[in-house]
Enzyme design. Structure first.
Site, PDB file in Angstrom:
ATOM      1  N   GLY A 146       2.551   2.057   8.340  1.00 56.86           N
ATOM      2  CA  GLY A 146       1.202   2.336   8.823  1.00 56.86           C
ATOM      3  C   GLY A 146       0.734   3.753   8.584  1.00 56.86           C
ATOM      4  CD  GLU A 159       1.033  -1.708   4.675  1.00 56.94           C
ATOM      5  OE1 GLU A 159       0.831  -0.931   3.737  1.00 56.94           O
ATOM      6  OE2 GLU A 159       1.548  -1.339   5.749  1.00 56.94           O
ATOM      7  CB  THR A 196      -0.892  -0.021   1.260  1.00 53.08           C
ATOM      8  OG1 THR A 196      -1.614  -1.254   1.282  1.00 53.08           O
ATOM      9  CG2 THR A 196      -1.874   1.129   1.290  1.00 53.08           C
ATOM     10  N   GLY A 197       0.415   2.311  -0.659  1.00 47.28           N
ATOM     11  CA  GLY A 197       1.142   3.580  -0.634  1.00 47.28           C
ATOM     12  C   GLY A 197       1.533   4.047  -2.022  1.00 47.28           C
TER      13      GLY A 197
END
Length: 235
Positions: free
Chosen positions: A103, A111, A32-33
């Site tokens: 986070g 994750e 994610t990101g």
């Protein structure tokens, strides 16, 4: 070229370098990101071109799931597989021992499940995420079930942390995770033993998971700008 353009190009280069490490016939953890988003995009492009074949992805968040579908990456679940070959994910902080704080996108619980299961975990970051001491810039995200919010905040204070409930941007009220929980950002002035703090935080009743990742990352791919050009180096 503006600073924003250079940063975008650097994230693209790091994402591409990570995507190039994915082999055909493998199960891939999709993180994610913003930097990992480029890795997902390039995996999709490699699949479309035929350069990569027979890949299935395990998304770590709703964001990763949406992006994977957008780039036509077939997805599966942890119920349907018995291993993960490679996982690609970002980080908010990386120290010299390859310990991470993750986070910032409130996806650290899923994750952590995926990244620890992976035979090889690749972390994609820009040079600004490197720190000499973990926790020097970023607070430790702690996912907590809503009913336990106040007791967990009090427990974090007793550990010497400064807890703050993460509030939504362009949304009234707190951030809610994909699991329907809340996130406390706990700032510690010093984290001499990340592995110990990870365990202590997770032992507080009501805490689901926290964003300290230790003994997990295999390769850190770092994007940097040198003489106006973006380069990728490995740690």
């Amino acid at each position: 070229m503006s600073t924003q353009d250079i940063i975008k190009m650097m994230k693209q280069e790091v994402g591409k370098a990570a995507a190039d490490l994915v082999k055909s016939n493998s199960i891939v953890g999709l993180g994610t990101g913003s930097t990992t988003a480029y890795a997902i995009e390039y995996i999709g492009k490699r699949l479309k071109s035929g350069n990569l074949k027979n890949i299935v992805g395990i998304p770590t968040s709703f964001q990763a799931e949406v992006l994977s579908k957008q780039y036509s990456i077939p997805l599966t679940t942890l119920d349907a597989i018995n291993h993960i070959d490679i996982a690609i994910d970002g980080a908010d902080e990386v120290d010299m021992q390859k310990n991470l704080i993750k986070g910032g996108g409130a996806a650290h619980t899923r994750e952590k499940v995926v990244d620890y299961l992976a035979n090889q975990f690749i972390v994609v970051v820009d040079a600004g995420k490197l720190v000499t001491k973990l926790g020097s810039v970023f607070a430790v995200p702690v996912e907590v079930i809503p009913m336990a919010l106040t007791p967990v905040i009090n427990s974090i204070k007793q550990l010497g942390g400064k807890p703050e409930l993460r509030m939504g941007l362009r949304k009234a009220g707190p951030v809610v995770t994909d699991q329907g929980n809340l996130v406390i950002d706990a700032k510690f002035n010093d984290i001499p033993n990340p592995a110990n703090l990870e365990k202590v935080l997770n032992n507080i009743p009501g805490v689901l998971e926290n964003g300290i990742f230790v003994n997990c990352a295999d390769i850190i791919l770092i994007g940097e700008v040198q003489d106006g050009k973006s380069i990728v180096r490995e740690m």
